[in-house]
Design an enzyme around this catalytic site. Sequence first.
Site, mmCIF file in Angstrom:
data_model
loop_
_atom_site.group_PDB
_atom_site.id
_atom_site.type_symbol
_atom_site.label_atom_id
_atom_site.label_comp_id
_atom_site.label_asym_id
_atom_site.label_seq_id
_atom_site.Cartn_x
_atom_site.Cartn_y
_atom_site.Cartn_z
ATOM 1 N N GLY A 90 109.051 -20.589 81.408
ATOM 2 C CA GLY A 90 107.912 -19.870 80.822
ATOM 3 C C GLY A 90 107.893 -19.965 79.305
ATOM 4 C CB CYS A 123 105.646 -8.857 71.526
ATOM 5 S SG CYS A 123 104.242 -8.586 72.604
ATOM 6 C CB VAL A 135 109.301 -15.401 76.586
ATOM 7 C CG1 VAL A 135 110.552 -14.708 76.062
ATOM 8 C CG2 VAL A 135 108.060 -14.764 75.979
ATOM 9 C CG HIS A 168 101.239 -10.022 68.983
ATOM 10 N ND1 HIS A 168 100.583 -11.031 69.648
ATOM 11 C CD2 HIS A 168 101.997 -9.390 69.932
ATOM 12 C CE1 HIS A 168 100.926 -11.020 70.919
ATOM 13 N NE2 HIS A 168 101.786 -10.036 71.120
#
Length: 340
Positions: free
Chosen positions: A15, A133, A17, A246
């Site tokens: 994946g 996160c 991450v 982000h």
Amino acid sequence: MAEKQFNVAVAGATGAVGNQMISCLEEMNFPVKSIRLLASHRSVGRTLRFKGDLIPVEELKEDSFKGLDIALFSAGGSTSKTFAPNAARDGCVVIDNSSAWRMDPHVPLVVPEVNPHAVAQHSHKGIIANPNCSTIQMVLPLSPIHKKYGIKRIVVSTYQAVSGTGKKAIDELFDQSRAMINFLDCQNNVYPHRIAFNCLPHIDSFLDNGYTKEEMKMVNETRKILEDDTIGVTATTVRVPVFYSHSESVNVETKKPVSATEVRSLLEKTPGIKVVDDPEQNLYPLAIDAAGQDLTLVGRIRDDESIPNGINMWIVADNIRKGAATNAVQIAQVLVKDYL
Ligand code: A2P
């Protein structure tokens, strides 16, 4: 004396991450004796590179953790719920990136620059949780402010990258963007609406109180990490058409008098943070600058002129690195240094 080395697994290795966790173990020179890469049965037959070697991906099973010291998990909440206790029973410490264990009172929730001491609590369950996160990058600058001025209330709005949803969402933004600029129809499979050229005020599922789970993670996890349940936190989390990093608009109200100048100089001295705050030169934190590195960028630090003790700031970090994989490997570093 030779450095101690550890048998490590990455669960969810294929994946977004998990892949970054493998790279971080390598980049951060983690003392790996052996590595096992685990994913679902769909990935059996694939290989992934670690330090120049091609490692076969194995199916994650109950007995995958025998003889291992540390497992980094990022394979979704239900996989963590099922398999993390098995791993812990086999003597392998789990560092879990899902939300499955974060609010368990016997599981530490750790940002190593903020509360490394909490790792000590891992002995209860053999599981350490990696925070959400958006929460990691927010508590990093808020922790020194809380220690010095006492935080009364936090109001945060996030602008979150699609990579937080995983590989499928990265592909969806790419495919939709390409379709849009070619005047073609596009499909939504991952999100309930088109994400390309749009903003979705909806991350994770909605709860009875009208907030999303992501918003309540920010509320509850912030209090747990800062070890203060009296802090008021209110959040609005938004998915934006950005691939990595982000961004967050954060308003903080403190108990003691505070100024933007003081906060700027405090954050300039805080490990893990880079202050980028020279608006006259058009310098402020940007998602494209935060992506691919590990510092949390803080800028647009201003006095909130509407209240006596208030500060506004803009915080940006790579959600896959500091918001997930890097933080998990930093936890593993604390673990092996002080506890294994
Ligand atoms: P796989 O690639 O075999 O499906 P992302 O968050 O980027 O979508 O990645 C999710 C990761 O979690 C992937 O490595 C995926 O493996 C893994 N995963 C998902 N479900 C399971 C499961 N039931 N058992 C083991 N690994 C899983």
